[in-house]
Design a protein around this motif. Structure first.
Motif, mmCIF file in Angstrom:
data_model
loop_
_atom_site.group_PDB
_atom_site.id
_atom_site.type_symbol
_atom_site.label_atom_id
_atom_site.label_comp_id
_atom_site.label_asym_id
_atom_site.label_seq_id
_atom_site.Cartn_x
_atom_site.Cartn_y
_atom_site.Cartn_z
ATOM 1 N N PRO A 29 41.255 42.330 30.568
ATOM 2 C CA PRO A 29 40.008 42.979 30.984
ATOM 3 C C PRO A 29 38.987 41.997 31.580
ATOM 4 C CG PRO A 29 40.230 43.017 28.587
ATOM 5 C CD PRO A 29 41.508 42.476 29.141
ATOM 6 N N ARG A 30 39.119 40.711 31.265
ATOM 7 C CA ARG A 30 38.198 39.728 31.847
ATOM 8 C C ARG A 30 38.402 39.594 33.352
ATOM 9 N NH1 ARG A 30 39.416 34.495 28.655
ATOM 10 N NH2 ARG A 30 41.492 35.272 29.146
ATOM 11 N N LEU A 31 39.614 39.885 33.818
ATOM 12 C CA LEU A 31 39.890 39.806 35.246
ATOM 13 C C LEU A 31 39.070 40.851 36.001
ATOM 14 C CD1 LEU A 31 41.540 38.664 37.627
ATOM 15 C CD2 LEU A 31 43.257 40.406 37.106
ATOM 16 N N ILE A 32 39.080 42.066 35.526
ATOM 17 C CA ILE A 32 38.303 43.126 36.180
ATOM 18 C C ILE A 32 36.815 42.836 36.064
ATOM 19 C CG2 ILE A 32 37.759 45.599 36.186
ATOM 20 C CD1 ILE A 32 40.589 44.850 37.215
ATOM 21 N N ALA A 33 36.380 42.341 34.910
ATOM 22 C CA ALA A 33 34.962 42.000 34.739
ATOM 23 C C ALA A 33 34.533 40.932 35.741
ATOM 24 C CB ALA A 33 34.699 41.534 33.309
ATOM 25 N N ALA A 34 35.376 39.939 35.939
ATOM 26 C CA ALA A 34 35.061 38.873 36.894
ATOM 27 C C ALA A 34 35.019 39.421 38.320
ATOM 28 C CB ALA A 34 36.068 37.741 36.778
ATOM 29 N N LEU A 35 35.968 40.277 38.662
ATOM 30 C CA LEU A 35 35.970 40.884 39.990
ATOM 31 C C LEU A 35 34.729 41.742 40.208
ATOM 32 C CD1 LEU A 35 39.721 41.906 40.347
ATOM 33 C CD2 LEU A 35 38.520 40.087 41.593
ATOM 34 N N ARG A 36 34.302 42.445 39.169
ATOM 35 C CA ARG A 36 33.088 43.265 39.287
ATOM 36 C C ARG A 36 31.859 42.403 39.532
ATOM 37 N NH1 ARG A 36 31.990 47.318 34.906
ATOM 38 N NH2 ARG A 36 30.984 48.499 36.559
ATOM 39 N N LEU A 37 31.793 41.241 38.896
ATOM 40 C CA LEU A 37 30.664 40.329 39.145
ATOM 41 C C LEU A 37 30.630 39.875 40.599
ATOM 42 C CD1 LEU A 37 30.585 37.980 36.027
ATOM 43 C CD2 LEU A 37 28.772 39.511 36.800
ATOM 44 N N VAL A 38 31.769 39.513 41.119
ATOM 45 C CA VAL A 38 31.843 39.084 42.513
ATOM 46 C C VAL A 38 31.468 40.246 43.428
ATOM 47 C CG1 VAL A 38 33.360 38.228 44.335
ATOM 48 C CG2 VAL A 38 33.550 37.305 42.020
ATOM 49 N N ALA A 39 32.020 41.414 43.143
ATOM 50 C CA ALA A 39 31.742 42.591 43.974
ATOM 51 C C ALA A 39 30.255 42.951 43.969
ATOM 52 C CB ALA A 39 32.571 43.779 43.484
ATOM 53 N N ARG A 40 29.605 42.818 42.832
ATOM 54 C CA ARG A 40 28.171 43.115 42.777
ATOM 55 C C ARG A 40 27.372 42.157 43.640
ATOM 56 N NH1 ARG A 40 26.022 44.574 36.955
ATOM 57 N NH2 ARG A 40 24.211 45.053 38.226
ATOM 58 N N SER A 41 27.828 40.918 43.756
ATOM 59 C CA SER A 41 27.117 39.975 44.619
ATOM 60 C C SER A 41 27.264 40.372 46.087
ATOM 61 C CB SER A 41 27.620 38.549 44.397
ATOM 62 O OG SER A 41 28.888 38.345 44.991
ATOM 63 N N SER A 79 40.120 37.693 44.853
ATOM 64 C CA SER A 79 38.809 37.374 45.433
ATOM 65 C C SER A 79 38.898 37.222 46.948
ATOM 66 C CB SER A 79 38.253 36.091 44.816
ATOM 67 O OG SER A 79 37.999 36.275 43.448
ATOM 68 N N ALA A 80 39.991 36.638 47.420
ATOM 69 C CA ALA A 80 40.183 36.476 48.864
ATOM 70 C C ALA A 80 40.377 37.839 49.538
ATOM 71 C CB ALA A 80 41.375 35.566 49.137
ATOM 72 N N ILE A 81 41.102 38.720 48.890
ATOM 73 C CA ILE A 81 41.254 40.077 49.424
ATOM 74 C C ILE A 81 39.893 40.756 49.467
ATOM 75 C CG2 ILE A 81 42.197 42.379 48.959
ATOM 76 C CD1 ILE A 81 44.680 40.941 47.801
ATOM 77 N N MET A 82 39.144 40.642 48.391
ATOM 78 C CA MET A 82 37.821 41.271 48.328
ATOM 79 C C MET A 82 36.907 40.743 49.427
ATOM 80 S SD MET A 82 35.135 41.412 45.164
ATOM 81 C CE MET A 82 36.247 42.354 44.127
ATOM 82 N N ALA A 83 36.976 39.464 49.683
ATOM 83 C CA ALA A 83 36.115 38.859 50.704
ATOM 84 C C ALA A 83 36.359 39.462 52.089
ATOM 85 C CB ALA A 83 36.322 37.341 50.737
ATOM 86 N N ARG A 84 37.560 39.941 52.328
ATOM 87 C CA ARG A 84 37.848 40.587 53.616
ATOM 88 C C ARG A 84 37.060 41.879 53.801
ATOM 89 N NH1 ARG A 84 44.186 40.041 52.906
ATOM 90 N NH2 ARG A 84 43.971 42.287 52.705
ATOM 91 N N TYR A 85 36.659 42.505 52.708
ATOM 92 C CA TYR A 85 35.947 43.780 52.754
ATOM 93 C C TYR A 85 34.448 43.672 52.455
ATOM 94 C CZ TYR A 85 40.631 45.764 52.535
ATOM 95 O OH TYR A 85 41.940 46.082 52.779
ATOM 96 N N ARG A 86 33.952 42.483 52.298
ATOM 97 C CA ARG A 86 32.587 42.324 51.789
ATOM 98 C C ARG A 86 31.474 42.756 52.725
ATOM 99 N NH1 ARG A 86 31.756 35.918 51.110
ATOM 100 N NH2 ARG A 86 31.781 35.343 53.298
ATOM 101 N N LYS A 87 31.687 42.817 53.985
ATOM 102 C CA LYS A 87 30.701 43.254 54.996
ATOM 103 C C LYS A 87 29.295 43.104 54.542
ATOM 104 C CE LYS A 87 33.931 46.558 56.812
ATOM 105 N NZ LYS A 87 34.185 47.932 57.115
#
Length: 87
Positions: A29-41, A79-87
């Motif tokens: 569950p820490r993985l999703i929590a960490a991804l959520r922190l990045v996504a919120r930024s 995180s790299a995948i997410m960065a592709r969608y960060r717009k």
């Protein structure tokens, strides 16, 4: 690769560094929590928009799973995948 957030606290930085270094289990569950922190930024702290970004990231990861480089941590790859969608 360390993910940096605006106005992050020391605890947040430590948490994300642990995620980058240690999280390799997709069920942790820490993985999703960490991804959520990045996504919120990326989404101006909007919880709903951040959750949508995490969902999009995970859907993409499922489609691209066979192409994941073995030398990169799960968190860094996501995180790299997410960065592709960060717009």
């Amino acid at each position: 690769m360390e993910v940096m957030l605006q106005d992050e606290t020391t605890d947040t930085r430590k948490f994300l560094q642990v995620a980058a270094d240690e999280l390799s289990d997709a069920t942790d569950p820490r993985l999703i929590a960490a991804l959520r922190l990045v996504a919120r930024s990326y989404r101006a702290q909007s919880v709903e928009a951040a959750d949508d970004l995490v969902e999009l990231t995970l859907r993409t990861a499922i489609q691209e799973a066979e192409g994941r480089p073995e030398e990169i941590s799960l968190f860094n790859w996501l995180s790299a995948i997410m960065a592709r969608y960060r717009k």
